[in-house]
Design a protein around this motif. Structure first.
Motif, short mmCIF file in Angstrom:
data_model
loop_
_atom_site.label_atom_id
_atom_site.label_comp_id
_atom_site.label_asym_id
_atom_site.label_seq_id
_atom_site.Cartn_x
_atom_site.Cartn_y
_atom_site.Cartn_z
N VAL A 66 -75.96 15.23 -13.31
CA VAL A 66 -76.14 14.43 -12.09
C VAL A 66 -75.37 13.11 -12.16
O VAL A 66 -74.77 12.68 -11.18
CB VAL A 66 -77.64 14.16 -11.82
CG1 VAL A 66 -77.83 13.23 -10.62
CG2 VAL A 66 -78.39 15.47 -11.59
N ALA A 67 -75.35 12.46 -13.34
CA ALA A 67 -74.81 11.09 -13.41
C ALA A 67 -73.64 10.94 -14.37
O ALA A 67 -73.09 9.85 -14.50
CB ALA A 67 -75.93 10.12 -13.81
N GLY A 68 -73.26 12.05 -15.05
CA GLY A 68 -72.06 12.00 -15.87
C GLY A 68 -72.31 11.66 -17.33
O GLY A 68 -73.39 11.21 -17.72
N ASP A 69 -71.25 11.87 -18.13
CA ASP A 69 -71.33 11.64 -19.58
C ASP A 69 -71.64 10.19 -19.91
O ASP A 69 -72.32 9.90 -20.89
CB ASP A 69 -70.00 12.02 -20.26
CG ASP A 69 -69.83 13.53 -20.32
OD1 ASP A 69 -70.85 14.24 -20.24
OD2 ASP A 69 -68.67 13.98 -20.42
N LYS A 70 -71.13 9.27 -19.08
CA LYS A 70 -71.31 7.86 -19.40
C LYS A 70 -72.79 7.50 -19.38
O LYS A 70 -73.28 6.80 -20.28
CB LYS A 70 -70.54 7.00 -18.38
CG LYS A 70 -70.24 5.63 -18.94
CD LYS A 70 -69.50 4.74 -17.95
CE LYS A 70 -69.90 3.29 -18.19
NZ LYS A 70 -69.85 2.48 -16.97
N ALA A 71 -73.49 8.01 -18.39
CA ALA A 71 -74.94 7.76 -18.33
C ALA A 71 -75.63 8.35 -19.57
O ALA A 71 -76.42 7.67 -20.23
CB ALA A 71 -75.53 8.35 -17.04
N ALA A 72 -75.29 9.61 -19.88
CA ALA A 72 -75.95 10.26 -21.02
C ALA A 72 -75.66 9.53 -22.32
O ALA A 72 -76.49 9.52 -23.24
CB ALA A 72 -75.50 11.72 -21.10
N SER A 73 -74.50 8.89 -22.39
CA SER A 73 -74.14 8.20 -23.65
C SER A 73 -74.93 6.91 -23.84
O SER A 73 -74.86 6.29 -24.91
CB SER A 73 -72.64 7.91 -23.66
OG SER A 73 -72.35 6.87 -22.74
N LEU A 74 -75.67 6.49 -22.82
CA LEU A 74 -76.48 5.27 -22.95
C LEU A 74 -77.80 5.50 -23.69
O LEU A 74 -78.57 4.57 -23.92
CB LEU A 74 -76.76 4.67 -21.57
CG LEU A 74 -75.54 4.04 -20.89
CD1 LEU A 74 -75.83 3.77 -19.40
CD2 LEU A 74 -75.15 2.73 -21.58
N ILE A 75 -78.05 6.77 -24.04
CA ILE A 75 -79.29 7.09 -24.77
C ILE A 75 -79.05 6.91 -26.26
O ILE A 75 -78.17 7.56 -26.83
CB ILE A 75 -79.75 8.52 -24.48
CG1 ILE A 75 -80.04 8.67 -22.97
CG2 ILE A 75 -80.99 8.87 -25.30
CD1 ILE A 75 -80.29 10.09 -22.54
N ARG A 76 -79.82 6.01 -26.85
CA ARG A 76 -79.68 5.71 -28.27
C ARG A 76 -80.80 6.39 -29.06
O ARG A 76 -81.97 6.21 -28.77
CB ARG A 76 -79.73 4.19 -28.46
CG ARG A 76 -79.41 3.73 -29.87
CD ARG A 76 -78.93 2.26 -29.88
NE ARG A 76 -79.76 1.40 -29.04
CZ ARG A 76 -80.92 0.85 -29.44
NH1 ARG A 76 -81.37 1.07 -30.64
NH2 ARG A 76 -81.60 0.05 -28.62
N ARG A 77 -80.46 7.25 -30.03
CA ARG A 77 -81.46 7.93 -30.87
C ARG A 77 -82.01 6.95 -31.90
O ARG A 77 -81.24 6.38 -32.68
CB ARG A 77 -80.84 9.12 -31.61
CG ARG A 77 -80.84 10.43 -30.84
CD ARG A 77 -79.69 10.51 -29.90
NE ARG A 77 -79.65 11.77 -29.15
CZ ARG A 77 -78.98 11.89 -28.01
NH1 ARG A 77 -78.34 10.86 -27.46
NH2 ARG A 77 -78.97 13.05 -27.38
N GLU A 78 -83.31 6.78 -31.89
CA GLU A 78 -83.97 5.88 -32.84
C GLU A 78 -85.31 6.52 -33.20
O GLU A 78 -86.35 6.11 -32.67
CB GLU A 78 -84.17 4.53 -32.16
CG GLU A 78 -84.14 3.34 -33.09
CD GLU A 78 -84.15 2.04 -32.27
OE1 GLU A 78 -85.26 1.56 -32.00
OE2 GLU A 78 -83.06 1.54 -31.88
N PRO A 79 -85.28 7.52 -34.08
CA PRO A 79 -86.49 8.31 -34.37
C PRO A 79 -87.67 7.42 -34.77
O PRO A 79 -87.51 6.50 -35.58
CB PRO A 79 -86.07 9.21 -35.52
CG PRO A 79 -84.58 9.34 -35.38
CD PRO A 79 -84.12 8.01 -34.85
N ASP A 80 -88.83 7.68 -34.18
CA ASP A 80 -90.05 6.94 -34.47
C ASP A 80 -91.13 7.96 -34.85
O ASP A 80 -91.66 8.66 -33.99
CB ASP A 80 -90.46 6.13 -33.24
CG ASP A 80 -91.72 5.31 -33.48
OD1 ASP A 80 -92.57 5.74 -34.31
OD2 ASP A 80 -91.85 4.25 -32.84
N PRO A 81 -91.43 8.05 -36.15
CA PRO A 81 -92.36 9.11 -36.59
C PRO A 81 -93.75 8.96 -35.96
O PRO A 81 -94.45 9.96 -35.77
CB PRO A 81 -92.42 8.93 -38.11
CG PRO A 81 -91.58 7.77 -38.46
CD PRO A 81 -90.91 7.23 -37.24
N VAL A 82 -94.16 7.72 -35.64
CA VAL A 82 -95.49 7.53 -35.03
C VAL A 82 -95.52 8.18 -33.66
O VAL A 82 -96.41 8.98 -33.32
CB VAL A 82 -95.86 6.03 -34.96
CG1 VAL A 82 -97.17 5.85 -34.18
CG2 VAL A 82 -95.97 5.45 -36.36
#
Lengths: 328, 328
Positions: free
Chosen positions: B267-283
């Motif tokens: 819907v919004a393109g690769d640029k939008a999807a690239s704004l998601i930062r993976r920061e795993p939080d086990p809690v």
């Protein structure tokens, strides 16, 4: 240990107290204090007379629960309830006792624990009335509670509260979903379920009984002795094995009225069976048609709860416990 | 007709009121009176300003429910609740509002009906939090309520009360078990479920978002627009079709976080999807692992309730309703 029985004057309450009096170590430690409470004065067992306090209480009164909990009982059997028919006829009374009274008990335990560390074992008498038709042929352990009576609603709510209070560590609760108890001692009553017991108890005493439904009606049973056994086991078992699903459908015997009668014939002879008079009652037949007939109780069985596996056994228990071991 | 919205300042409450104001005949008859109540002052819609009364109330106050019901509303949307995290942190407050407040509302309706015939339609916001792990792959319509939070317990109890009061003809109730609402408008919050919305809403606004779990986490979603639609449909449908099982798992979309991200990309393109930062939080990963991921909602679907069937649709609804139809 201090043991509290609420509903101690009821049928199961009386038998439970007799069992405690007859087997002093049945709960592990000796009973150093026994508190019996009910709406009518409970009988005090002779063997425990010196340590027993009997009280008449109204669980719907705000002061009742704190008074019962002030003595910090270690094990609490909560058997008190407004029964199904009355809870349906008297909306306020059913909710006041079965919901508010139970919640007040749970809250009194929480308040006592806030004052000073306290986490008693709580054994709660629930009912298969938490389930409502239509049913699968066999009701499994994860079937939902959709009661069709206010009584069943109140029991289902109490189950939810028991699980939440247990999860939070306020007390260590087990909800005991009882089958229909058979053979109920006493005299025939007008409860729609009364005939299941009447057609055995009365002929065993040489008296006539009325059967208002057809012989293919199937239902779910356990003896009074088994019911007492459920509560004793729940009071002494390792509750860590239960997990967060604290309410258990107890084992029982799925049997038809015809199977009841055949067992009566085997145990007490044709003459006893011939004392059953068929008198179809479409109203009772209609009520009973909405009741469950069979459960998968393997979860409770794996946790060590036991019931009878034949109606012959249920009848023999009645003869032993109520008829001094013999037929007239 | 007189419409009462309790919880009118909440996210769904506001959107429901906007919908009522924008489509004056959406409930059938014209709205001659609208009462909006919440713990904070609800906004009054301009189109209905002359017929609207807005109130700040505390549902835990004994006087609140009778005051709200004294105006004899024909349709009552009960959306007010102490949310999950707060109900878990504050035991007394959660029970006071979510259980006692709801019961006081139901009781006020009963008392009003005893004074003079009255049987309003009551639409209650319940939650999939009534269910507790472990789950089957797909949770069916007859799966049991075994909540693992006090919030879920309170919602499950309110469901039981709603069914019993409806069965007795005190009101005509429908319990709406909502999926997780996505995309929640507003700003990122600290709710454990917040990331499901954050990872779409923030990139759609050109901002970075944090993803604390892995992409294979599956959950159950519906848009805010669908949620409003559930309540409108429940307010206008023929409730005779429901039967005594008054609480319905609403339809939703079962999707993984990876599927959310793929839809965002479409819907919004690769640029939008690239704004998601993976920061795993086990809690957070641990909390979310206990949540349900898929339901069989065919019962509600057969009764005419509708949700989205793709995440593309959920994203487009957010763009239409929150971003004035366009991306930045």
């Amino acid at each position: 240990m201090h043991v509290l029985v609420i509903g101690a004057a009821g049928m199961i309450g009386r038998k439970l107290v007799e069992r405690l009096a007859g087997s002093p170590s049945v709960l592990g430690d000796a009973i150093e204090r026994l508190t019996l409470a009910d709406a009518i004065m409970p009988a005090v067992p002779e063997a425990l007379q010196s340590v027993t306090t009997a009280l008449t209480v109204d669980l719907a009164d705000a002061g009742t629960a704190p008074k019962l909990i002030a003595g910090r009982p270690d094990i609490i059997f909560h058997l008190a309830a407004i029964v199904s028919g009355e809870a349906e006829a008297d909306f306020d009374k059913g909710y006041a006792v079965n919901l508010d009274g139970t919640r007040a008990l749970f809250e009194a335990i929480r308040r006592e624990g806030q004052r000073e560390a306290y986490r008693p074992r709580v054994l709660f008498a629930s009912s298969i009335a938490v389930f409502g038709a239509p049913f699968p042929d066999i009701i499994g352990a994860d079937f939902f509670a959709t009661p069709l009576t206010s009584y069943g609603t109140q029991k289902a709510i109490a189950e939810l509260l028991l699980a939440d209070y247990s999860r939070r560590g306020i007390f260590d609760g087990v909800g005991i979903r009882l089958p229909t108890i058979c053979i109920r001692p006493g005299t025939p009553n007008k409860a729609a379920s009364g005939f299941f017991s009447n057609i055995l108890r009365e002929p065993l005493a040489g008296k006539e009984a009325v059967l208002p439904v057809s012989e293919d009606v199937r239902h779910w049973f356990a003896s009074p002795r088994a019911a007492v056994g459920f509560f004793i086991h729940a009071a002494t078992m390792d509750t860590n094995l239960i997990g967060p699903r604290r309410n258990l459908t107890m084992p029982g015997l799925s049997a038809t009225v015809g199977e009841e009668i055949e067992a009566l014939r085997r145990v007490a002879g044709d003459k006893a069976a011939s004392l059953i008079r068929r008198e179809p009652d479409p109203v009772i037949a209609g009520i009973v048609a909405g009741w469950p007939s069979n459960f998968d109780a393997s979860r409770a069985e794996k946790l060590g709860f036991r019931a009878e596996s034949t109606f012959d056994e249920i009848i023999r228990i009645h003869i032993e416990d109520e008829l001094a071991g013999g037929l007239p």
